[in-house]
Design a protein around this motif. Structure first.
Motif, PDB file in Angstrom:
ATOM      1  N   GLN A 181     -28.838 -24.986  73.661  1.00  0.00           N
ATOM      2  CA  GLN A 181     -30.405 -25.339  73.089  1.00  0.00           C
ATOM      3  C   GLN A 181     -30.051 -26.646  72.286  1.00  0.00           C
ATOM      4  N   ASP A 230     -38.831 -31.273  87.852  1.00  0.00           N
ATOM      5  CA  ASP A 230     -39.704 -31.460  86.395  1.00  0.00           C
ATOM      6  C   ASP A 230     -39.688 -29.585  86.279  1.00  0.00           C
ATOM      7  N   ILE A 231     -38.609 -28.986  85.840  1.00  0.00           N
ATOM      8  CA  ILE A 231     -38.628 -27.738  85.455  1.00  0.00           C
ATOM      9  C   ILE A 231     -38.585 -27.469  84.085  1.00  0.00           C
ATOM     10  N   PRO A 232     -39.196 -26.199  83.903  1.00  0.00           N
ATOM     11  CA  PRO A 232     -39.180 -25.857  82.420  1.00  0.00           C
ATOM     12  C   PRO A 232     -37.741 -25.999  81.807  1.00  0.00           C
ATOM     13  N   LEU A 233     -37.545 -26.236  80.573  1.00  0.00           N
ATOM     14  CA  LEU A 233     -36.382 -26.269  79.712  1.00  0.00           C
ATOM     15  C   LEU A 233     -35.491 -25.152  79.852  1.00  0.00           C
ATOM     16  N   ASP A 235     -35.169 -22.922  82.044  1.00  0.00           N
ATOM     17  CA  ASP A 235     -34.792 -22.750  83.436  1.00  0.00           C
ATOM     18  C   ASP A 235     -33.657 -23.812  83.726  1.00  0.00           C
ATOM     19  N   SER A 236     -33.999 -24.915  83.347  1.00  0.00           N
ATOM     20  CA  SER A 236     -33.045 -26.103  83.182  1.00  0.00           C
ATOM     21  C   SER A 236     -31.605 -25.725  82.672  1.00  0.00           C
TER      22      SER A 236
END
Ligand code: NAD
Ligand code: ZN
Length: 358
Positions: A181, A230-233, A235-236
């Motif tokens: 993170q 453009d995927i959620p963080l 998921d990324s």
């Protein structure tokens, strides 16, 4: 034809929060209360929550290490000596927590605890004689594939080269995407591009086979989702961690190529780190990887990453010579990239011109 029979990481746990299971995972591997676990941890975690969650028992020890510089054979020798002097028994295990730098350091220390001499003696292929001490890898940044690979890349007195052996891979890996993170954006890009470049070099190499292709294509798709979608963080983070794994698996049965061969030379002379070094080189490799470089530039633009210019501008002829020697010494990489007649294709002059453009 002799096919390689290569080892894989036998145990892996994946999932957000899986780091919490570390104590339980290590417990059966504890030999006795005098045989500690040694945790090598990236020093950015000193005083942070992660460091406090490390499941210490008995005489276990945490050693914080800076990832500002890539691991050196001399540094490994000093750490091994220190561990041998501090404990009456060999450690129950070594745990590396961090990026490629810490993972490689943990692998190398675990090998050198059971093998005589200096880490520099083992830089090369299949020189390790004795199995390593049990070792665990816990990545906190995704991309290098060091968590699955059969090598630990070290800077030695004469060369930058890995200890490639059947004893190098981790016995256990913990993949907890939450640990990534805090990675700063630039570093996220550079280390992630290491994975992307592994895919491009593997998929466009002459060593390609269905094994490497199956992992390489998956890793490449994941990289595209992470860096162009453009995927959620959350998921990324999950996807990049698995891209790194698959990218590492892909090169395990093929090889990297031009960017890595050049990046090793750059790093040897200038101390440029692996991720950014690969990016610095790769942007100028359109003639070898046209589609790969075009896509790289798209990702770079999307994330507004600007790379330094004139990196080689002040180098002397002698320094260029060393850079070229280190680079051309990586024979399997060139052979994979350009085929058996690579020497006729990548002449010293051509390589010099490429380095000068960086
Ligand atoms: P790294 O370990 O050098 O770390 C890069 C930076 O990110 C450091 O400043 C580090 O402190 C920081 N960082 C790491 N995790 C973080 C987090 N969660 N939050 C905030 N900051 C964080 O980076 P890397 O790119 O993963 O590794 C490069 C090294 O890996 C090189 O030494 C290279 O030779 C090696 N490598 C090894 C293999 C292999 O197969 N063994 C493959 C490729 C590269
Ligand atoms: Zn790499």
């Amino acid at each position: 034809m002799q096919y390689r029979n290569f080892p894989m990481v036998p145990r892996v746990v994946f999932g957000n929060g899986s780091f919490q299971q570390l104590g339980e995972i290590l417990m059966p591997k504890r030999k006795n209360s005098d045989a500690p676990f040694i945790f090598f941890v990236d020093d950015i975690f000193e005083g942070q929550a992660l460091a406090k969650e490390i499941p210490l028992l008995f005489n276990d020890q945490i050693i914080f290490i800076s990832a500002d510089e890539e691991p050196k054979t001399e540094q490994i020798d000093v750490l091994v000596q220190k561990i041998k002097e501090s404990f009456t028994e060999l450690p129950s295990g070594i745990v590396g927590i961090g990026g490629g730098t810490l993972l490689d350091l943990a692998k190398a220390v675990s090998i050198m605890l059971t093998n005589e001499g200096s880490a520099a003696d083992y830089q090369g292929w299949d020189l390790v004689k004795q199995p390593a001490v049990y070792h665990v890898g816990i990545p906190t940044i995704s991309g290098t594939g060091a968590e699955v690979s059969r090598t630990t890349v070290l800077m030695g007195p004469e060369k930058k080269l890995g200890i490639n052996s059947d004893y190098t891979p981790f016995d256990q890996v913990v993949l907890d995407p939450n640990l990534t993170q805090g990675v700063p954006k630039e570093q996220w890009f550079y280390t992630g591009m290491d994975c992307y470049i592994h895919c491009i070099e593997s998929l466009n190499g002459t060593f390609l086979n269905a094994f490497s292709q199956s992992y390489g294509e998956k890793a490449l798709d994941l990289c595209k989702e992470v860096y162009l979608g453009d995927i959620p963080l959350a998921d990324s983070r999950d996807k990049l961690m698995m891209a790194s794994w698959h990218g590492g698996m892909s090169i395990a049965y093929s090889q990297v190529g031009v960017a890595h061969a050049m990046s090793y030379g750059l790093s040897y002379v200038l101390g440029v780190k692996h991720g950014i070094g690969n990016c610095l080189v790769f942007q100028y490799l359109e003639e070898f990887y046209p589609e790969g470089v075009a896509l790289f530039k798209k990702m770079q633009e999307k994330h507004k990453i600007s790379l330094p210019k004139g990196v080689c501008a002040k180098l002397t002829d002698q320094e260029f010579d060393i850079m070229i020697n280190v680079s051309l010494g990586l024979v399997p990489l060139w052979e994979n990239a350009l085929g058996k007649d690579w020497k006729g294709i990548m002449t010293r002059e051509r390589l010099l011109a490429l380095f000068k453009s960086i």
